[in-house]
Write a protein that holds these residues in place. Structure first.
Motif, PDB file in Angstrom:
ATOM      1  N   GLY A 126       4.565   5.124  -3.283  1.00  0.00           N
ATOM      2  CA  GLY A 126       4.475   6.502  -2.826  1.00  0.00           C
ATOM      3  C   GLY A 126       5.808   7.028  -2.341  1.00  0.00           C
ATOM      4  N   ARG A 127       5.828   8.286  -1.943  1.00  0.00           N
ATOM      5  CA  ARG A 127       7.045   8.872  -1.414  1.00  0.00           C
ATOM      6  C   ARG A 127       7.432   8.165  -0.122  1.00  0.00           C
ATOM      7  NH1 ARG A 127       6.178  14.949  -0.422  1.00  0.00           N
ATOM      8  NH2 ARG A 127       8.369  14.781   0.159  1.00  0.00           N
ATOM      9  N   PRO A 128       8.757   7.997   0.127  1.00  0.00           N
ATOM     10  CA  PRO A 128       9.884   8.502  -0.664  1.00  0.00           C
ATOM     11  C   PRO A 128      10.448   7.477  -1.658  1.00  0.00           C
ATOM     12  CG  PRO A 128      10.688   7.690   1.421  1.00  0.00           C
ATOM     13  CD  PRO A 128       9.204   7.432   1.415  1.00  0.00           C
ATOM     14  N   SER A 171      -0.722   2.994  -8.094  1.00  0.00           N
ATOM     15  CA  SER A 171      -1.688   2.934  -9.189  1.00  0.00           C
ATOM     16  C   SER A 171      -3.066   3.307  -8.680  1.00  0.00           C
ATOM     17  CB  SER A 171      -1.716   1.533  -9.792  1.00  0.00           C
ATOM     18  OG  SER A 171      -2.035   0.583  -8.791  1.00  0.00           O
ATOM     19  N   ALA A 172      -3.841   3.969  -9.562  1.00  0.00           N
ATOM     20  CA  ALA A 172      -5.192   4.372  -9.189  1.00  0.00           C
ATOM     21  C   ALA A 172      -6.069   3.150  -9.056  1.00  0.00           C
ATOM     22  CB  ALA A 172      -5.750   5.315 -10.250  1.00  0.00           C
ATOM     23  N   GLY A 200       0.806  -1.209   0.000  1.00  0.00           N
ATOM     24  CA  GLY A 200       0.000   0.000   0.000  1.00  0.00           C
ATOM     25  C   GLY A 200       0.840   1.261   0.000  1.00  0.00           C
ATOM     26  N   GLN A 201       0.155   2.376   0.145  1.00  0.00           N
ATOM     27  CA  GLN A 201       0.819   3.676   0.089  1.00  0.00           C
ATOM     28  C   GLN A 201       1.427   4.041   1.437  1.00  0.00           C
ATOM     29  OE1 GLN A 201      -1.471   6.722  -1.723  1.00  0.00           O
ATOM     30  NE2 GLN A 201       0.098   8.279  -1.522  1.00  0.00           N
ATOM     31  N   ILE A 202       2.631   4.593   1.387  1.00  0.00           N
ATOM     32  CA  ILE A 202       3.296   5.066   2.600  1.00  0.00           C
ATOM     33  C   ILE A 202       2.530   6.280   3.132  1.00  0.00           C
ATOM     34  CG2 ILE A 202       5.417   6.086   3.512  1.00  0.00           C
ATOM     35  CD1 ILE A 202       6.932   4.439   1.405  1.00  0.00           C
TER      36      ILE A 202
END
Length: 624
Positions: A211-213, A219-220, A189-191
């Motif tokens: 995601g960053r960093p 992806s959407a 998942g996203q950070i």
């Protein structure tokens, strides 16, 4: 001691073989047991009045003592005055003790490098004072609890090298956080945005994170009912939604334009590769220059120039008293050379002469001395002899070039061995090696400080200027060069991370600023960390500040490099105290280097003659 605390310790002892390994005997006061720290606490009676003061367990600190087995359930939770639980680097197994949540005063939980398994079942909100969590290097699994979000005082959170899955909770980063890592798990998942400013290595080894960093764009989410981009056939398209002629033409033109762009890019890439091949072939056919230093930084340009000015003609290779004149300037020009590194004072090269002899050449930049003053200083440095000094062999001075020639040291520098770097050989530095290196470097610097009436200042002490012989003997290099630079040069103040606090105001190097820089080197040796790093809130933090913050939290033993924890912690603590004295804020509070030498010798009762090497193998490493 309160009965419930005694019962908990006895149950823990019986489950982990602490009786045999640590000598925990009920015939002695448990507060005197190894690793146990007690405090006096008031015990209330059932009606709320204070009945007595009893000893309670305050800390359990048992790093690397060899205890094994599972921590029994329902035992440690009764230690409700416990603030520190450190069981790192043992052989403990089984699930994490779930009843620890009853220890509401817990501030430091350190369980890394064991064999704990299973998920984390704790509600971290039960620990409002928690500042440190280290569960790294176990085999824990499951998800990271959402209760990690919003911890008000957390400074260190390390769970790398486990098998955690799921998303990362939005742990509040805060300005006081010191260390963080979830690397080498199976997180996805996203950070969270609260952690997006941390270094990428803190998240590495999790293939499904984005995601960053990390730089991987998440992806959407895919729509559950995707709409086809075009109708499959005219007969299946409703009359009211048929594409117009203009729309069809636009799609066709867009597709053609896209194919044209792809074709152009392909041709450009092909031409670029073909052009590089032609250049390489032409280069291979052309004759090589006599001196191959670097394609981007050729220090022979001054020598091979046709300039016949008086200054150019005056330039010559001058050998110092301590060196044998066994090669000429022409030999140096014909040598093949490669760049070893660049620093604030210049660029260093390794040059191989035609007879196979190797030397190191430092090309100094920013020198504002005239030739006479430069020659005078080099002659002075050539007079100073000590086994822990990397003495210059020769120098060259002209209007545009200033070179210093020294012996080439194949083992490289202390910095390369501690932090990684391009060295021909790499050795894992154990504690005895590090202690010997620290003593040798201190003796070399002390020799400088005592020379010429006590007027010599090194000015550029750092771990990359402490070179190592094959027998791991320290040789302090590049002394005095910083003082040859212009007074307005930032490089003249020494490297960032090693600069004493007073230099920002005085802008004058002193022996006291040398002591500060050496203290930073000692901290590098003890911690294995670089001297200047960005903390997890984006703030640049120097090593002395980081160590002092950890020591203030009474985690002194936690600052040491993991690679040396199995050695004498008592000696490490003594060295840490020496280092902290050296990096004192006020120059007057720092010791002289000769006293630093004496303090390091006292750590292991070494005499002024130095310690003999521990094995014939190390001695033989210096032989060709």
């Amino acid at each position: 001691m309160l009965e419930q605390d005694l019962s908990a310790l006895v149950a823990f002892r019986n489950a982990t073989d602490a009786s045999n390994l640590l000598g925990w005997s009920t015939q002695r006061d448990p507060c005197s047991w190894q690793g146990i720290t007690c405090i006096n606490a008031t015990i209330g009676s059932s009606n709320g009045s204070v009945s007595e003061i009893r000893e309670r367990v305050f800390k359990i600190n048992l790093p690397g003592v060899g205890i094994s087995g599972a921590v029994p359930a329902g035992v440690l939770g009764s230690l409700d005055e416990l603030t520190v639980l450190s069981l790192r680097s043992n052989l403990l197994s089984g699930p994490l003790p779930g009843d620890l949540i009853k220890c509401r005063k817990l501030r430091s939980l350190v369980l890394q490098r064991n064999r704990f398994t299973g998920p984390i079942t704790w509600d971290f909100q039960s620990w409002p004072r928690l500042v440190r969590v280290d569960l790294s290097y176990n085999t824990l699994n499951g998800s990271l609890p959402q209760s990690l979000e919003g911890l008000p005082r957390i400074k260190i959170f390390l769970v790398q090298n486990n098998s955690f899955t799921g998303k990362i909770p939005a742990i509040q980063r805060g300005s006081s956080i010191v260390d963080f890592s979830v690397a080498n798990n199976s997180l996805s998942g996203q950070i969270p945005q609260t952690l997006a400013q941390l270094p990428p290595q803190d998240f590495s080894g999790n293939l499904d994170l984005c995601g960053r960093p990390l730089g991987f764009v998440c992806s959407a989410p895919v729509s559950p009912e995707p709409t086809p981009s075009r109708p499959a056939a005219p007969t299946q398209t409703k009359p009211g939604r048929r594409l117009s002629l203009g729309a069809i033409l636009a799609l066709v033109i867009g597709d053609v334009a896209f194919l044209a762009v792809l074709t152009t890019l392909f041709m450009l890439c092909y031409w670029h590769k073909q052009h590089k091949r032609e250049i390489s072939a032409a280069s291979a056919r052309s004759p090589k220059p006599k001196a191959e230093v670097s394609s981007s930084d050729d220090f022979t340009r001054e020598f091979s120039s046709s300039d016949k000015s008086a200054e150019a003609q005056a330039g010559q290779l001058v050998f110092l008293k301590t060196s044998k004149n066994n090669f000429s300037l022409e030999d140096l020009l014909r040598a093949s050379a490669e760049m070893m590194g660049q620093g604030s004072l210049g660029t260093s090269y390794r040059a191989v002469l035609e007879d196979g002899q190797m030397v190191a050449v430092k090309r100094i930049k920013g020198v504002e001395l005239g030739s006479k003053e430069f020659e005078k200083r080099m002659a002075v440095f050539g007079e100073i002899e000590h086994q822990n000094l990397h003495v210059p062999r020769a120098y060259y001075f002209s209007k545009t070039e200033k070179l210093v020639v020294t012996e080439f040291i194949p083992m490289g520098s202390l910095a390369a061995q501690l932090h990684g770097g391009e060295t021909q050989q790499s050795i894992s530095l154990d504690w005895s090696m590090r202690l010997r290196i620290a003593l040798g470097a201190a003796r070399g610097i002390a020799c400088l400080h005592e020379s010429l009436g006590g007027q010599v200042v090194h000015g550029d002490i750092k771990s990359s200027n402490i070179l190592l012989s094959r027998s791991m003997e320290a040789r302090v290099a590049d002394y005095g060069i910083a003082q040859m630079l212009g007074p307005g040069s930032e490089s003249a103040l020494g490297p960032v991370g090693y600069r004493a606090p007073e230099l920002s105001a005085t802008r004058k190097l002193t022996q006291q600023s040398d002591v500060y820089a050496f203290g930073v080197v000692l901290l590098e040796i003890l911690t294995g960390k670089a001297p200047w790093r960005s903390n997890h809130s984006g703030e640049m933090l120097d090593l002395p500040r980081w160590v002092q913050s950890v020591v203030r939290e009474e985690w002194t033993e936690e600052v040491f490099d993991q690679g040396i924890l199995r050695f004498s912690e008592e000696e490490m603590v003594e060295m840490l105290q020496i280092a902290l004295v050296c990096v004192a804020t006020l120059p007057g509070d720092r010791p002289k280097m000769r006293n630093v030498v004496k303090m390091i010798e006292d750590v292991r009762n070494w005499g002024t003659g130095g310690e003999e090497l521990s094995s014939e193998e190390l001695k033989s490493m210096d032989r060709p």
